[in-house]
Design an enzyme around this catalytic site. Structure first.
Site: not given
Ligand code: NAD
Ligand code: GLY
Length: 356
Positions: A121, A143, A185, A227, A237, A241, A245, A248, A252, A265
């Site tokens: 956990r 994340k 980035e 960041k 998010e 946040r 992206n 992105h 994507h 990427h």
């Protein structure tokens, strides 16, 4: 060494970025760790480069270490690798007081972070990012996760690290292409939050591409500062946040259209950031000059700025339809007013991206 604080109440932590951080990781981990076991999760390539340095320092500081070596590559970012980590932890009797030390790029960091989020956990995780992308982005903010049939990063959890140890000298062995992908980035942070940082990146192309240590420290420090501030305000998010992206959603779409082959990427995000700037201009949000500066800066760092001819705008839109960063069915776009200032728009006319 630069130190950047991520302020999240009792889950706050520091990012330490400097030359030789890995060689000194034992004493740094000692200040944080609750127990005596450290599982170094890495891949074969990174283990060959920095594994021994970390093991030696951790053991000298009194830790019992176990090394788990994952295969290298995004295609191995799956639950089978998470199981492999669990198996090693169980076998060696790791308990809730022990620590996972994620040594590698974003792939290792995301898998190891997820194992840490879920083993018993949740146990402590220290991120030791070794790619530029991981140092300025994936190691910070909590994340974690893996890919799953049906989507990239579909399975995951928010699990903040206890610390981020970014060794700038690790960037020396990074391939040119991976370094440039990390720069996409870095440039993103200038576009969304800081005109002065964007200006610094424009002035320092040569020094940064030569990876001069003081310049590396500045780009990692400033990117992590931006960041960290965004994550501190919106950890999960709920709103803000999403600005991280920027580019992105289009990126994507391109990656999906190319079945995640051909472009990396960071390269897809680079093209996506130009498309998002172009869409902002078409909507009257920003001027032509901003679009040109963005295009020129990405190009100066050797990043692509136009989508491959083989990918049509319909392919990109189709790819974007699967983007999980949608809210209640309508795509959210991060757009810009000018360099250093962005907005999240969710109420755009249907198929507006077709106009890019
Ligand atoms: P990566 O982890 O695949 O690393 C790229 C390559 O560089 C690999 O072959 C790796 O073995 C090698 N490498 C690592 N360090 C090196 C070094 N110092 N010298 C030489 N080679 C080295 O890729 P990445 O770009 O670091 O990360 C991409 C991943 O990060 C994706 O899975 C993406 O989903 C994830 N990501 C996560 C977040 C987040 O917030 N968690 C954010 C952005 C990206
Ligand atoms: N890379 C986007 C985020 O961490 O939210």
């Amino acid at each position: 060494m630069a130190e950047i604080r991520v302020n999240l109440g009792e889950r706050s932590y520091s990012i330490k970025a400097g030359e030789g951080v890995l060689g000194n990781c034992g004493p740094l981990v000692k200040k944080i760790a609750r127990g005596g076991g450290v599982a170094i999760v890495t891949n074969r390539k990174v283990n060959g480069l920095f594994g021994e340095t970390c093991r030696r320092s951790l053991e000298k500081a009194g830790f019992r270490t176990e090394t788990v070596i994952l295969p290298d590559g995004e295609r191995f970012k799956n639950l089978a690798q998470v199981s492999k980590i669990y198996d090693a932890l169980v076998k060696k009797g790791f308990d809730r007081s022990d620590t996972i030390f994620a040594l590698g790029g974003g792939v290792v960091g995301d898998i190891a972070g997820f194992a840490a989020a879920t083993y018993m956990r949740g146990i402590d995780c220290i991120q030791a990012p070794t790619t530029l992308l991981a140092q300025v982005d994936s190691s910070v903010g909590g994340k974690t996760g893996v890919d799953y049939p049906g989507g990239k990063n579909l399975i995951g959890a928010f699990h903040q690290p206890r610390a981020v140890l970014a060794d700038l000298s690790a960037l020396k062995t990074l391939s040119e292409r991976e370094f440039r992908c990390g720069m996409a980035e870095v440039i993103k942070y200038g576009i969304i939050k800081s005109p002065s940082f964007f200006g610094f990146l424009e002035k320092s192309v040569k020094e940064i591409l030569r990876r001069k240590p003081v310049f590396l420290e500045e780009i990692v420090r400033k990117s992590c500062r931006i960041k960290a501030d965004v994550v501190s305000e919106d950890e999960r998010e709920a709103g803000l946040r999403a600005i991280l992206n920027y580019g992105h959603t289009f990126g994507h779409g391109i990656e999906t259209a190319l079945d995640f082959k051909r472009l990396k990427h960071g390269e897809a995000v680079s093209i996506g950031m130009v498309m998002a700037a172009e869409l902002s201009r078409r909507l009257g949000l920003c001027g032509e000059k901003s679009v040109t500066r963005i295009k020129n800066l990405l190009g100066a760092y050797g990043l692509p700025v136009v989508k491959p001819r083989s990918v049509s705008i319909d392919d990109v839109i189709e790819g974007m339809a699967h983007d999980k960063k949608k809210m209640a069915g309508s795509p959210r776009f991060v757009l810009i007013n000018k360099i250093g200032s962005c907005i999240i728009k969710g109420d755009l006319p249907y198929n507006v991206e077709r106009f890019v």
